[in-house]
Design a protein around this motif. Structure first.
Motif, PDB file in Angstrom:
ATOM      1  N   UNK A   1       1.237  -1.030   0.364  1.00 58.20           N
ATOM      2  CA  UNK A   1      -0.924  -0.073  -0.151  1.00 58.20           C
ATOM      3  C   UNK A   1       0.488   1.602   0.328  1.00 58.20           C
ATOM      4  N   UNK A   2       1.718   1.281   0.456  1.00 60.27           N
ATOM      5  CA  UNK A   2       2.996   2.277   0.831  1.00 60.27           C
ATOM      6  C   UNK A   2       3.856   3.101  -0.384  1.00 60.27           C
TER       7      UNK A   2
ATOM      8  N   UNK B   1       2.546   1.416  -3.527  1.00 61.74           N
ATOM      9  CA  UNK B   1       1.125   1.681  -4.463  1.00 61.74           C
ATOM     10  C   UNK B   1       0.602   3.474  -3.648  1.00 61.74           C
ATOM     11  N   UNK B   2       1.623   4.022  -2.991  1.00 62.30           N
ATOM     12  CA  UNK B   2       0.974   5.674  -2.518  1.00 62.30           C
ATOM     13  C   UNK B   2       1.473   6.620  -3.101  1.00 62.30           C
ATOM     14  N   UNK B   3       3.050   5.946  -3.301  1.00 59.57           N
ATOM     15  CA  UNK B   3       4.227   6.756  -4.079  1.00 59.57           C
ATOM     16  C   UNK B   3       3.506   6.611  -5.185  1.00 59.57           C
ATOM     17  N   UNK B   4       3.538   5.541  -5.974  1.00 54.53           N
ATOM     18  CA  UNK B   4       3.852   5.841  -7.771  1.00 54.53           C
ATOM     19  C   UNK B   4       1.999   6.509  -8.043  1.00 54.53           C
ATOM     20  N   UNK B   5       1.701   6.310  -7.557  1.00 54.79           N
ATOM     21  CA  UNK B   5       0.419   7.270  -7.738  1.00 54.79           C
ATOM     22  C   UNK B   5       0.788   8.570  -7.282  1.00 54.79           C
ATOM     23  N   UNK B   6       1.400   9.000  -6.725  1.00 54.16           N
ATOM     24  CA  UNK B   6       2.062  10.952  -6.988  1.00 54.16           C
ATOM     25  C   UNK B   6       2.779  10.563  -7.746  1.00 54.16           C
TER      26      UNK B   6
END
Lengths: 141, 141
Positions: free
Chosen positions: B53-54, B56-61
């Motif tokens: 999850x962490x 994926x959150x970086x990749x999203x940004x």
């Protein structure tokens, strides 16, 4: 989000599975590959970049749930995820289970050949399976 | 993440732009469309669903930054985002600027025709532009 309604092309090409916090989860009616779409109920969102950070975080979780669902129930070599929106100008995220031996591999599924609709009983069986998974895993609202 | 190294196919098809917190940002050497890839420096990650999850959150940004960068500098009708990994089994997220008049529209770019490499001066100009944007917007590490 009262101004949102499903694009008619998505309505005709796919079947409702579950209502998730941000998106409607739908099964594309194409038996060539297990193919889910997530359609965020955000009025006027045409592409992924239109979402704000909070909406993207919800969609991320729903994509993860959709991909996990496909892996759990279908033989899968690769999960493809994509938001294109070149054909239907309403944001929808594809989550597709791919096999090395599927007809389009290693190419993308979009625009490949003609859809092969499920027969009625198989479609209903798949919808039931996916709804049951979504309900068990807290993905249904 | 010392065990990570860039897949040789990605190394040969694209050029380094910037090192972001999770991923290397690279420009695909194909002048037909402005096309970025983000390659998370996560050892053994083959697909998007492998990230936690962490991550994926970086990749999203980083996807959001890459899409915003393309919109800022290139005429864009639609940003396509996708993680396929059918050809190169190292996770990489595509962020592609599409035009209604581009050669593959409305189909996907993957597997379409033959890449058209930039000439050297245009490639350098684009890399400089993207690096300058990344540095100005805090996307370079």
């Amino acid at each position: 989000m009262s101004d949102w309604s499903l694009h008619p092309r998505l309505a005709s090409d796919s079947v409702f599975v579950a209502s998730l916090p941000l998106s409607d989860l739908r099964l594309v009616n194409d038996a060539r590959w297990p193919w889910l779409i997530l359609v965020p109920r955000v009025p006027n969102a045409a592409e992924w970049l239109d979402l704000d950070g909070e909406q993207r975080q919800l969609l991320d979780a729903e994509m993860h749930a959709a991909g996990t669902m496909l892996r759990a129930h279908f033989a899968t070599d690769r999960i493809n995820v994509a938001a294109l929106g070149n054909v239907v100008p309403q944001l929808h995220m594809h989550v597709v289970s791919r096999r090395v031996e599927d007809p389009a591999w290693p190419g993308p599924v979009w625009g490949f050949g003609q859809p092969k609709p499920y027969d009625d009983s198989e479609l209903q069986r798949r919808i039931d399976l996916l709804r049951s998974h979504a309900a068990t895993n807290g993905e249904s609202s």
